[in-house]
Motif scaffolding. Structure first.
Motif, PDB file in Angstrom:
ATOM      1  N   SER A   1       1.189  -1.149   0.017  1.00  0.00           N
ATOM      2  CA  SER A   1       0.279   0.616  -0.044  1.00  0.00           C
ATOM      3  C   SER A   1       0.807   1.398   0.510  1.00  0.00           C
ATOM      4  N   ALA A   2       1.867   1.195   1.025  1.00  0.00           N
ATOM      5  CA  ALA A   2       2.944   2.593   0.935  1.00  0.00           C
ATOM      6  C   ALA A   2       3.337   2.469  -0.169  1.00  0.00           C
ATOM      7  N   VAL A   3       3.957   1.213  -0.864  1.00  0.00           N
ATOM      8  CA  VAL A   3       4.116   2.182  -3.001  1.00  0.00           C
ATOM      9  C   VAL A   3       3.724   2.664  -3.538  1.00  0.00           C
ATOM     10  N   ILE A   4       1.625   2.049  -3.558  1.00  0.00           N
ATOM     11  CA  ILE A   4       0.805   2.450  -4.887  1.00  0.00           C
ATOM     12  C   ILE A   4       0.632   3.771  -4.395  1.00  0.00           C
ATOM     13  N   PHE A   5       0.621   3.713  -2.875  1.00  0.00           N
ATOM     14  CA  PHE A   5       0.387   5.140  -2.746  1.00  0.00           C
ATOM     15  C   PHE A   5       1.154   5.999  -2.804  1.00  0.00           C
ATOM     16  N   ALA A   6       2.720   5.500  -3.164  1.00  0.00           N
ATOM     17  CA  ALA A   6       3.694   6.901  -2.532  1.00  0.00           C
ATOM     18  C   ALA A   6       4.369   6.945  -4.854  1.00  0.00           C
ATOM     19  N   ILE A   7       3.292   5.975  -5.465  1.00  0.00           N
ATOM     20  CA  ILE A   7       3.546   6.100  -6.720  1.00  0.00           C
ATOM     21  C   ILE A   7       1.974   7.311  -7.076  1.00  0.00           C
ATOM     22  N   GLY A   8       1.377   6.991  -6.814  1.00  0.00           N
ATOM     23  CA  GLY A   8      -0.009   7.996  -7.083  1.00  0.00           C
ATOM     24  C   GLY A   8       0.408   9.439  -6.461  1.00  0.00           C
ATOM     25  N   MET A   9       0.813   9.138  -5.586  1.00  0.00           N
ATOM     26  CA  MET A   9       1.361  10.693  -5.299  1.00  0.00           C
ATOM     27  C   MET A   9       2.218  11.648  -5.763  1.00  0.00           C
ATOM     28  N   TRP A  10       3.240  10.649  -6.366  1.00  0.00           N
ATOM     29  CA  TRP A  10       3.921  10.919  -7.556  1.00  0.00           C
ATOM     30  C   TRP A  10       3.634  11.648  -8.783  1.00  0.00           C
ATOM     31  N   ALA A  11       2.750  10.390  -9.041  1.00  0.00           N
ATOM     32  CA  ALA A  11       1.731  11.020 -10.178  1.00  0.00           C
ATOM     33  C   ALA A  11       1.329  12.250 -10.014  1.00  0.00           C
ATOM     34  N   TYR A  12       0.154  11.863  -8.851  1.00  0.00           N
ATOM     35  CA  TYR A  12      -0.331  13.667  -8.856  1.00  0.00           C
ATOM     36  C   TYR A  12       0.417  15.221  -8.872  1.00  0.00           C
ATOM     37  N   TYR A  13       1.205  14.883  -7.818  1.00  0.00           N
ATOM     38  CA  TYR A  13       2.241  15.964  -7.669  1.00  0.00           C
ATOM     39  C   TYR A  13       2.743  16.246  -9.858  1.00  0.00           C
ATOM     40  N   ALA A  14       3.720  15.277 -10.299  1.00  0.00           N
ATOM     41  CA  ALA A  14       4.058  15.717 -11.267  1.00  0.00           C
ATOM     42  C   ALA A  14       2.793  15.431 -12.368  1.00  0.00           C
ATOM     43  N   GLY A  15       1.556  15.482 -12.068  1.00  0.00           N
ATOM     44  CA  GLY A  15       0.345  15.963 -13.047  1.00  0.00           C
ATOM     45  C   GLY A  15      -0.083  15.515 -14.063  1.00  0.00           C
ATOM     46  N   TYR A  16       0.406  13.716 -13.527  1.00  0.00           N
ATOM     47  CA  TYR A  16      -0.318  13.229 -14.139  1.00  0.00           C
ATOM     48  C   TYR A  16      -1.880  12.594 -13.945  1.00  0.00           C
ATOM     49  N   LEU A  17      -2.132  13.340 -12.996  1.00  0.00           N
ATOM     50  CA  LEU A  17      -3.603  12.246 -11.797  1.00  0.00           C
ATOM     51  C   LEU A  17      -4.299  14.070 -11.834  1.00  0.00           C
ATOM     52  N   SER A  18      -3.931  14.816 -12.710  1.00  0.00           N
ATOM     53  CA  SER A  18      -4.773  16.114 -12.520  1.00  0.00           C
ATOM     54  C   SER A  18      -5.690  16.335 -12.583  1.00  0.00           C
ATOM     55  N   ILE A  19      -7.381  16.635 -12.458  1.00  0.00           N
ATOM     56  CA  ILE A  19      -8.708  16.609 -12.605  1.00  0.00           C
ATOM     57  C   ILE A  19      -7.991  16.693 -14.304  1.00  0.00           C
ATOM     58  N   GLU A  20      -7.668  17.904 -14.765  1.00  0.00           N
ATOM     59  CA  GLU A  20      -8.068  18.173 -16.382  1.00  0.00           C
ATOM     60  C   GLU A  20      -7.896  17.467 -17.251  1.00  0.00           C
ATOM     61  N   ARG A  21      -6.595  16.451 -16.773  1.00  0.00           N
ATOM     62  CA  ARG A  21      -6.034  15.391 -17.331  1.00  0.00           C
ATOM     63  C   ARG A  21      -7.112  14.620 -17.417  1.00  0.00           C
ATOM     64  N   LEU A  22      -7.406  13.918 -16.234  1.00  0.00           N
ATOM     65  CA  LEU A  22      -7.992  12.756 -16.067  1.00  0.00           C
ATOM     66  C   LEU A  22      -9.412  13.096 -17.060  1.00  0.00           C
ATOM     67  N   SER A  23      -9.814  14.414 -16.711  1.00  0.00           N
ATOM     68  CA  SER A  23     -11.209  14.000 -17.041  1.00  0.00           C
ATOM     69  C   SER A  23     -11.345  14.411 -18.778  1.00  0.00           C
ATOM     70  N   LYS A  24     -10.031  14.352 -19.371  1.00  0.00           N
ATOM     71  CA  LYS A  24     -10.025  14.991 -20.976  1.00  0.00           C
ATOM     72  C   LYS A  24      -9.743  13.414 -21.379  1.00  0.00           C
ATOM     73  N   LEU A  25      -8.621  12.882 -21.078  1.00  0.00           N
ATOM     74  CA  LEU A  25      -8.818  11.190 -21.378  1.00  0.00           C
ATOM     75  C   LEU A  25      -9.887  10.719 -20.730  1.00  0.00           C
ATOM     76  N   MET A  26     -10.608  10.721 -20.394  1.00  0.00           N
ATOM     77  CA  MET A  26     -12.292   9.805 -20.257  1.00  0.00           C
ATOM     78  C   MET A  26     -13.540  11.082 -21.089  1.00  0.00           C
ATOM     79  N   GLY A  27     -12.802  11.862 -21.546  1.00  0.00           N
ATOM     80  CA  GLY A  27     -14.345  12.390 -22.815  1.00  0.00           C
ATOM     81  C   GLY A  27     -15.002  13.326 -22.105  1.00  0.00           C
ATOM     82  N   MET A  28     -14.991  13.363 -21.015  1.00  0.00           N
ATOM     83  CA  MET A  28     -16.119  14.634 -20.645  1.00  0.00           C
ATOM     84  C   MET A  28     -15.460  15.952 -19.732  1.00  0.00           C
ATOM     85  N   PRO A  29     -16.401  16.708 -20.261  1.00  0.00           N
ATOM     86  CA  PRO A  29     -15.818  18.471 -20.522  1.00  0.00           C
ATOM     87  C   PRO A  29     -15.213  18.739 -19.141  1.00  0.00           C
ATOM     88  N   PHE A  30     -14.212  19.819 -18.451  1.00  0.00           N
ATOM     89  CA  PHE A  30     -14.225  19.725 -17.053  1.00  0.00           C
ATOM     90  C   PHE A  30     -15.015  21.666 -17.136  1.00  0.00           C
TER      91      PHE A  30
END
Length: 91
Positions: A62-91
């Motif tokens: 869990s710590a490893v998965i959480f750390a990868i998720g936090m890294w992705a969030y702070y690197a900008g890969y898990l931003s709301i804008e990016r995820l809504s764009k990938l899912m085809g939803m308007p932001f």
């Protein structure tokens, strides 16, 4: 700042439980598979559950998965804008 810490702890808590349920079946041998068992018990009951080891593995994974998720969030890969764009939803 307190909101971010409490949100992170809540996310980690949920992730920990999901990983726990993923790790529970690994390494479990039933009484029927081992050929042992007390009379009146379920033959599918585990002989040795090793919960301490599973809790440790759950915490580490869990710590490893959480750390990868936090890294992705702070690197900008898990931003709301990016995820809504990938899912085809308007932001």
């Amino acid at each position: 700042m307190a909101y971010q810490i409490s949100t992170s702890l809540a996310i980690y808590f949920v992730l920990w439980w999901v990983v726990l349920f993923l790790t529970l079946p690994f390494g479990v041998r039933s009484q029927q598979e081992e050929g042992v068992g007390a009379p009146g018990t379920d033959p599918g009951a585990p002989v040795l559950a090793r919960m301490g080891r599973k809790l440790l593995w759950t915490t580490l994974l869990s710590a490893v998965i959480f750390a990868i998720g936090m890294w992705a969030y702070y690197a900008g890969y898990l931003s709301i804008e990016r995820l809504s764009k990938l899912m085809g939803m308007p932001f």
